[in-house]
Scaffold this active site. Structure first.
Site, mmCIF file in Angstrom:
data_model
loop_
_atom_site.group_PDB
_atom_site.id
_atom_site.type_symbol
_atom_site.label_atom_id
_atom_site.label_comp_id
_atom_site.label_asym_id
_atom_site.label_seq_id
_atom_site.Cartn_x
_atom_site.Cartn_y
_atom_site.Cartn_z
ATOM 1 N N SER A 1 0.812 -1.219 0.000
ATOM 2 C CA SER A 1 0.000 0.000 0.000
ATOM 3 C C SER A 1 0.844 1.267 0.000
ATOM 4 O O SER A 1 1.679 1.452 0.876
ATOM 5 C CB SER A 1 -0.811 0.032 1.302
ATOM 6 O OG SER A 1 -2.152 0.016 1.067
ATOM 7 N N HIS B 1 -3.663 0.970 -5.409
ATOM 8 C CA HIS B 1 -3.042 -0.258 -5.899
ATOM 9 C C HIS B 1 -3.202 -0.313 -7.409
ATOM 10 O O HIS B 1 -4.319 -0.413 -7.910
ATOM 11 C CB HIS B 1 -3.704 -1.488 -5.278
ATOM 12 C CG HIS B 1 -3.229 -1.786 -3.895
ATOM 13 N ND1 HIS B 1 -2.403 -2.848 -3.611
ATOM 14 C CD2 HIS B 1 -3.426 -1.148 -2.731
ATOM 15 C CE1 HIS B 1 -2.130 -2.860 -2.325
ATOM 16 N NE2 HIS B 1 -2.751 -1.835 -1.761
ATOM 17 N N HIS C 1 -6.255 -8.665 -1.970
ATOM 18 C CA HIS C 1 -6.367 -8.960 -0.547
ATOM 19 C C HIS C 1 -7.573 -9.852 -0.287
ATOM 20 O O HIS C 1 -8.592 -9.758 -0.981
ATOM 21 C CB HIS C 1 -6.536 -7.661 0.253
ATOM 22 C CG HIS C 1 -5.426 -6.684 0.076
ATOM 23 N ND1 HIS C 1 -5.359 -5.825 -0.997
ATOM 24 C CD2 HIS C 1 -4.335 -6.428 0.844
ATOM 25 C CE1 HIS C 1 -4.260 -5.078 -0.885
ATOM 26 N NE2 HIS C 1 -3.627 -5.422 0.218
ATOM 27 N N TYR D 1 -9.609 -9.458 2.095
ATOM 28 C CA TYR D 1 -10.774 -8.659 2.512
ATOM 29 C C TYR D 1 -11.569 -8.108 1.330
ATOM 30 O O TYR D 1 -12.699 -7.646 1.482
ATOM 31 C CB TYR D 1 -10.362 -7.513 3.448
ATOM 32 C CG TYR D 1 -9.427 -6.473 2.855
ATOM 33 C CD1 TYR D 1 -9.865 -5.554 1.900
ATOM 34 C CD2 TYR D 1 -8.100 -6.406 3.263
ATOM 35 C CE1 TYR D 1 -9.013 -4.607 1.359
ATOM 36 C CE2 TYR D 1 -7.247 -5.457 2.734
ATOM 37 C CZ TYR D 1 -7.705 -4.569 1.784
ATOM 38 O OH TYR D 1 -6.850 -3.647 1.245
ATOM 39 N N GLU D 2 -10.994 -8.155 0.140
ATOM 40 C CA GLU D 2 -11.743 -7.698 -1.037
ATOM 41 C C GLU D 2 -12.787 -8.728 -1.451
ATOM 42 O O GLU D 2 -13.622 -8.445 -2.312
ATOM 43 C CB GLU D 2 -10.787 -7.448 -2.203
ATOM 44 C CG GLU D 2 -9.849 -6.270 -1.963
ATOM 45 C CD GLU D 2 -8.837 -6.100 -3.087
ATOM 46 O OE1 GLU D 2 -9.234 -5.640 -4.162
ATOM 47 O OE2 GLU D 2 -7.653 -6.442 -2.880
ATOM 48 N N ALA E 1 2.473 -2.199 4.117
ATOM 49 C CA ALA E 1 2.282 -1.173 5.136
ATOM 50 C C ALA E 1 1.601 -1.862 6.310
ATOM 51 O O ALA E 1 0.706 -2.679 6.110
ATOM 52 C CB ALA E 1 1.404 -0.057 4.601
ATOM 53 N N MET F 1 -2.815 -6.655 6.698
ATOM 54 C CA MET F 1 -3.895 -7.439 6.086
ATOM 55 C C MET F 1 -3.435 -8.222 4.858
ATOM 56 O O MET F 1 -4.230 -8.526 3.972
ATOM 57 C CB MET F 1 -5.050 -6.502 5.708
ATOM 58 C CG MET F 1 -5.549 -5.657 6.878
ATOM 59 S SD MET F 1 -6.730 -4.411 6.340
ATOM 60 C CE MET F 1 -6.847 -3.387 7.829
ATOM 61 N N SER F 2 -2.147 -8.515 4.793
ATOM 62 C CA SER F 2 -1.620 -9.236 3.622
ATOM 63 C C SER F 2 -0.425 -10.079 4.055
ATOM 64 O O SER F 2 -0.245 -10.368 5.233
ATOM 65 C CB SER F 2 -1.181 -8.227 2.557
ATOM 66 O OG SER F 2 -0.077 -7.463 3.024
ATOM 67 N N ASN G 1 1.664 3.444 10.940
ATOM 68 C CA ASN G 1 0.952 4.078 12.061
ATOM 69 C C ASN G 1 1.138 3.227 13.306
ATOM 70 O O ASN G 1 1.344 2.016 13.200
ATOM 71 C CB ASN G 1 -0.550 4.159 11.734
ATOM 72 C CG ASN G 1 -1.119 2.806 11.358
ATOM 73 O OD1 ASN G 1 -1.033 2.389 10.202
ATOM 74 N ND2 ASN G 1 -1.658 2.108 12.324
ATOM 75 N N HIS H 1 -7.219 4.848 6.041
ATOM 76 C CA HIS H 1 -6.400 4.365 4.921
ATOM 77 C C HIS H 1 -5.591 5.527 4.339
ATOM 78 O O HIS H 1 -4.438 5.344 3.922
ATOM 79 C CB HIS H 1 -7.312 3.755 3.849
ATOM 80 C CG HIS H 1 -6.574 3.181 2.666
ATOM 81 N ND1 HIS H 1 -5.676 2.135 2.778
ATOM 82 C CD2 HIS H 1 -6.582 3.520 1.351
ATOM 83 C CE1 HIS H 1 -5.179 1.855 1.586
ATOM 84 N NE2 HIS H 1 -5.710 2.677 0.697
HETATM 85 N N1 HPA Z 1 -3.694 -2.525 11.083
HETATM 86 C C1 HPA Z 1 -3.837 -3.387 10.050
HETATM 87 N N2 HPA Z 1 -3.339 -3.140 8.847
HETATM 88 C C2 HPA Z 1 -2.671 -1.995 8.666
HETATM 89 C C3 HPA Z 1 -2.486 -1.058 9.692
HETATM 90 C C4 HPA Z 1 -3.035 -1.328 10.972
HETATM 91 O O1 HPA Z 1 -2.912 -0.549 11.932
HETATM 92 N N3 HPA Z 1 -1.774 -0.030 9.166
HETATM 93 C C5 HPA Z 1 -1.527 -0.341 7.868
HETATM 94 N N4 HPA Z 1 -2.067 -1.530 7.562
#
Ligand code: HPA
Length: 277
Positions: free
Chosen positions: A31, A62, A84, A86-87, A114, A212-213, A236, A248
């Site tokens: 990401s 993406h 992903h 989640y998609e 990320a 998430m990947s 973050n 996001h």
């Molecule tokens: N959690 C899950 N996935 C993420 C995060 C997060 O804080 N930051 C970037 N991708």
């Protein structure tokens, strides 16, 4: 022939109709890190749309293409955009690209993503080399009839992230004076970010970064015997570790701000991988 193998080979036929490029390294851009493509001496690009049966990402930021080219002298196939879980894609779809890149000839699988910092000593903007992973919150991509052509039914996962490639990443970071944490990545299903209680739980079970990947892609690559390395960009502090709600957009903005350092790190590391056999 197994169904999964057959599907990957059909994709390979589409690729081979357009390019005979043989990569050594397969690189996945996470990401906000998608503009690494500019660092590559591009030989050819191939839109995912042009590969029959290939899953195409729906996430903003993406892109959806393979880039074939060279980083230094090292032949690389780069995924600009991944899909992903989640998609709504099946795990078979999620790991199809790595299986395809292995069939193109890639030996090394270099994952980037990320992630949220679960480890309280991490700051937004840091990098973490992935040394191990927790994938138990998402289904294994190997559930279902085993595609024997790729690997064994019960593959060992005791060293998913290759020791020698970890040395390569450490050396690259050292040369560039970039601090590289080392830690465990946990994959959650997403798309929602985690709750503070979940982050406390994930820290307790040993996670340093959450995303998430990546983990399922690493499982499929390890199943096929690829050598794997990975870097998480800590976009973050994870939920509960900062006063701000997560978005996001924040993740992407943080990745954009770090992209120059990230690009250098990936470039130096890949050039060093040219000496790996
Ligand atoms: N959690 C899950 N996935 C993420 C995060 C997060 O804080 N930051 C970037 N991708």
């Amino acid at each position: 022939m197994s169904k999964v193998y057959d599907r990957v080979m059909k994709c390979l036929e589409c690729v081979r109709a357009r390019t005979d490029f043989v990569p050594k390294v397969a690189l996945v851009l996470g990401s906000g890190l998608g503009d690494y493509g500019k660092e590559i001496r591009v030989e050819q690009t191939l839109s995912y749309h042009d590969i029959e049966g290939f899953p195409v990402s729906t996430v903003p930021g993406h892109h959806g293409q393979f880039i074939f080219g060279y980083v230094g002298e090292v032949p690389v196939v780069c995924m600009q955009g991944r899909v992903h879980y989640y998609e709504g894609y099946s795990m078979e779809d999620v790991v199809l690209p790595v299986r395809l890149m292995k069939m193109m000839g890639a030996e090394i699988f270099f994952l980037t993503n990320a992630a949220g910092g679960v480890n309280e000593t991490y700051n937004a903007g840091d990098f973490m080399m992935i040394t191990d992973q927790i994938s138990q919150f998402v289904p294994s991509p190997l559930v279902g009839p085993n595609p024997e052509e790729f690997g064994t039914r019960f593959p060992d996962m005791s060293e998913i992230y290759d020791e020698k490639l970890r040395d390569v990443l450490r050396e690259a970071a050292g040369e560039l004076n970039i601090t590289l944490h080392e830690g465990t990545y946990v994959q959650t299903s997403g798309p929602n970010f985690e709750s503070p209680a979940e982050i406390n739980f994930l820290r307790t079970i040993g996670a340093d970064a959450v995303g998430m990947s990546t983990a399922v892609e690493a499982i499929a690559a390890n199943h096929m015997g690829m050598r794997i390395c990975g870097i998480s960009f800590i976009a973050n502090p994870a939920a509960g570790l900062s006063d701000n709600p997560l978005t996001h957009e924040e993740v992407q903005a943080a990745a954009d701000a770090a992209s120059a350092r990230f690009k250098k790190l990936v470039t130096v590391a890949i050039k060093k991988m040219g000496n790996e056999n």
